[in-house]
Enzyme design. Structure first.
Site, mmCIF file in Angstrom:
data_model
loop_
_atom_site.group_PDB
_atom_site.id
_atom_site.type_symbol
_atom_site.label_atom_id
_atom_site.label_comp_id
_atom_site.label_asym_id
_atom_site.label_seq_id
_atom_site.Cartn_x
_atom_site.Cartn_y
_atom_site.Cartn_z
ATOM 1 N N ASP A 226 -13.295 -75.335 -55.889
ATOM 2 C CA ASP A 226 -13.712 -76.644 -56.388
ATOM 3 C C ASP A 226 -12.768 -77.128 -57.483
ATOM 4 O O ASP A 226 -12.168 -76.342 -58.209
ATOM 5 C CB ASP A 226 -15.136 -76.524 -56.943
ATOM 6 N N GLU B 7 -12.481 -85.431 -53.980
ATOM 7 C CA GLU B 7 -13.709 -85.758 -54.704
ATOM 8 C C GLU B 7 -13.590 -87.074 -55.459
ATOM 9 O O GLU B 7 -12.518 -87.431 -55.934
ATOM 10 C CB GLU B 7 -14.016 -84.671 -55.739
#
Length: 123
Positions: free
Chosen positions: A30, A87
């Site tokens: 992430d 993202e």
């Protein structure tokens, strides 16, 4: 792994990842491009999914260096065999840069706001 995690004992960590993969888990990294999510770690753990941090995407249309960073991360991800998720896409301009660069998946307010998952199975 998130940008808040550091990796002490990398050898044990990699062993644990191998065991998780044997059990069918996929490994995601992430917020790549921020914090501890460094390029050297990608080469060590070979994540199945690389999520590119919002800080790389924000204002990418106005900053050619950010698009170059995106291209570099995509090249690394392709070499590692990783799926790429961008993202924090908030507008059409950012989405078009991602499309132009063949990013696999994108998430952000441009596509949909987060919502509550309603359990449709009666209990």
């Amino acid at each position: 792994m998130t940008e808040n995690d550091s990796i002490d004992g990398l050898k044990n960590f990699i062993y644990n990842l191998k065991m998780l993969r044997l059990m069918g888990f996929r490994i995601a990294m992430d917020d790549t491009g921020a914090g501890y999510s460094s390029l050297s770690i990608i080469s060590e753990i070979m994540p199945d999914i690389i999520k590119i941090d919002r800080s790389v995407i924000q204002n990418i249309v106005k900053n050619s260096i950010k698009e170059s960073m995106l291209k570099g991360l995509l090249l690394i991800a392709r070499e590692a065999g990783s799926l790429v998720v961008a993202e924090g896409i908030e507008n059409e301009d950012e989405a078009s840069v991602l499309t132009r660069n063949n990013v696999d998946l994108a998430q952000g307010y441009f596509y949909a706001r987060p919502s509550v998952l309603i359990n449709s199975i009666a209990t």
